[in-house]
Design a protein around this motif. Sequence first.
Motif, PDB file in Angstrom:
ATOM      1  N   ALA A   5       0.852  -1.208   0.000  1.00  0.00           N
ATOM      2  CA  ALA A   5       0.000   0.000   0.000  1.00  0.00           C
ATOM      3  C   ALA A   5       0.882   1.251   0.000  1.00  0.00           C
ATOM      4  N   THR A  15     -12.054  -1.152  -3.125  1.00  0.00           N
ATOM      5  CA  THR A  15     -12.284  -2.172  -2.093  1.00  0.00           C
ATOM      6  C   THR A  15     -13.311  -3.181  -2.604  1.00  0.00           C
ATOM      7  N   THR A  24     -12.797  -3.857   3.281  1.00  0.00           N
ATOM      8  CA  THR A  24     -11.357  -3.949   2.988  1.00  0.00           C
ATOM      9  C   THR A  24     -10.857  -5.327   3.430  1.00  0.00           C
ATOM     10  N   SER A  25      -9.635  -5.653   2.978  1.00  0.00           N
ATOM     11  CA  SER A  25      -9.068  -6.952   3.352  1.00  0.00           C
ATOM     12  C   SER A  25      -7.614  -6.764   3.769  1.00  0.00           C
ATOM     13  N   SER A  26      -7.051  -7.794   4.370  1.00  0.00           N
ATOM     14  CA  SER A  26      -5.738  -7.636   5.027  1.00  0.00           C
ATOM     15  C   SER A  26      -4.577  -7.883   4.065  1.00  0.00           C
ATOM     16  N   PRO A  29      -2.629  -4.682  -1.049  1.00  0.00           N
ATOM     17  CA  PRO A  29      -3.362  -4.373  -2.286  1.00  0.00           C
ATOM     18  C   PRO A  29      -2.468  -4.558  -3.504  1.00  0.00           C
ATOM     19  N   HIS A  45      -7.873  -3.821  -3.330  1.00  0.00           N
ATOM     20  CA  HIS A  45      -7.798  -4.812  -2.259  1.00  0.00           C
ATOM     21  C   HIS A  45      -7.952  -6.218  -2.840  1.00  0.00           C
TER      22      HIS A  45
END
Length: 495
Positions: A5, A15, A24-26, A29, A45
Motif C-alpha cells: 500500500a 475495495t 477492505t481486506s488484510s 493491495p 484490495h
Amino acid sequence: MNITAAQAPASSVITHYIAGRPVTSSRPPFANVDPATGQVVGHVHEADAGIVDMAVRAARDALHGPWGRLTDGERAAILRRLADGIRARFDEFVAAEVRDTGKPYSLASHLDIPRGAANFDVFADQLAHGATEAFRSPTPDGGIALNYGLRTPRGVIAVICPWNLPLLLMTWKVAPALAFGNTVVVKPSEETPSTTTLLAEVMNDAGVPPGVFNVVHGFGPDSAGQYLTEHPDVNGITFTGETRTGTAIMKAAAVGVRPVSFELGGKNAAVVFADCDLDAAIAGTTRSAFLNSGQVCLGTERIYVERPIFDTFVARLKQAAEALRPGDPNAGDTTFGPLISKAHRDKVLSYYARARNEGASIVTGGGVPSLPAPLSGGWWVEPTIWTGLPADSAVLTEEIFGPCCHIAPFDREDEAIAAANDSPYGLATSIWTGDLSRAHRVAAAIEVGVAWVNCWFLRDLRTAFGGAKQSGIGREGGVHGLEFYTELRNVCIKL
Ligand SMILES: O=C(O)C(=O)/C=C/C=C/O
C-alpha cells in the motif's frame, strides 16, 4: 503485480463490496495499471478466503430476504433502474473503462458502456414476456392431470469475468442472474476492477437489497477466483475467458455437482468468397481482426479468401490495418489501443516472433509501434497480417488474442469449410458472399456457436450466444439463460 500500500499512489483505492457496503481486506493491495502508459493509477484490495466466504454468506442471506419475495414486475423495474443508473453516470463509466483497458474512448463510449446498460433492459423485457410449459395429460383412469413447469432461481451464482469487455460481459451475466431471482458474487478481472466497482454503487442507488450483488477482487489461483469457485454454497458458476481457466473452474464445479455456463476461447475463421461485396468484407474483417486490439473472443485470427480476389483482399486489408491510429485513448482520432498488460503483450509478441521464425510473409506490422511518452510506457503492438504459414503452425491453431491475423487462399467451398472447422475451438465465424444459398449452406457447415454472414459482431441480445467444442458450455441471451439461471420443476396435479 503485487505492491505494498505504501508504494501505490493513494489516487484510487478500490475495495470489495459486500452486503451493500465497502469492505477492505488484510492482504497487500495490488496495483491497478493504465495499459496505455504502464503507469500505476491506483491500487485494489485482494480478497482472501474469509472475504469470499463473507460475500457468499451475504448472497445466500439475501436470497431469503426481500429480494426473494419480489414479483417479476418488481425485479424488471429494478433492472431498468440499473440500466438508467449506468447511463446517468455514463462519463464516469467510460473514463473508468478507458483507464483500466487503454481502449479508445470511441470504443468504450460506443460499445462497452452502452451494451453494459442495454443488457439490463433486454432481461427486464424478458421478464415481462416469460412463459412456461403446461400439458393437459390424460390419465389411465380416464381422468385428466395438469402438468406445468415451475422455474425457481438457481441460488447464489459466482460470476467471473475477463478484462477485454469488462462492464459489457459483467452485466451480460449479472442481468439474467438477477432477472431470474438469483443473487451473485462477482469477481472482475484483476486487470479491470473499476467499472464493476461503479456498478456496485449503481446497485445501491437503484434499491437492490444489500447482499444481492457482491464484488470481490483478486486473481485466480490462491485468490478470489479459486476461493469463489470452490465455495460449497455457490450454486452455479458462469465464466468468460480462456479455455484453460475454464477447465480448472469445471474441476472445482464438479465438487458438489454445480452447473457451469462458459464462454471460452476461440480461433475464429472468416471465409471470404470472390462474389462478396469487397468493401463490406474489408470493413467487416478490419473490425473483426483489429477491434479492441484483437482482444475480442469473437475476433478473427484466420482468414480464408477465394483465390481470384486473394491478392486484392490482402492489399486492401494491409491498407486498412495501416490506417489504424494508436494514441492517447482519450484523443478523438485514436482508433487503436494497447494490449491489457505487459504479460499479454509478451505473449502476443512471442507469436509475432514465432511467425517470423517460421518464415511467414509479414504483410504489415510484426513489432511494436514507436510512440511518444507517456504512451511509450504502454503495452502496444502493431496490427499485424501474415500470409504463407502452414495450417499446422501454432500461429494458426492457438488463440493469440491480439491484433493479428493470417490470410490463406482457397479454391473450393468444401476446402474453406474444412479449414475453418480444423480447430478444437468453435466460437464464431464470419462468411462474406453474395450468393444466398451458399451463405446458408456454409453457415450450416461451420461448427461454431455464432455464424455471421456479411457482418460481424451484429447482436440481437435475444438470440442464443455461446461456443461449440472447446469454446464453451451453454448459451446466454434471451430465454437461453434460463437453463443455467433457473431450476425447472415439473408440477403434476391430478384434476
Ligand atoms: O456480445 C455479447 O453479448 C458478448 O458476450 C460478447 C463477447 C465478447 C467476448 O470477447
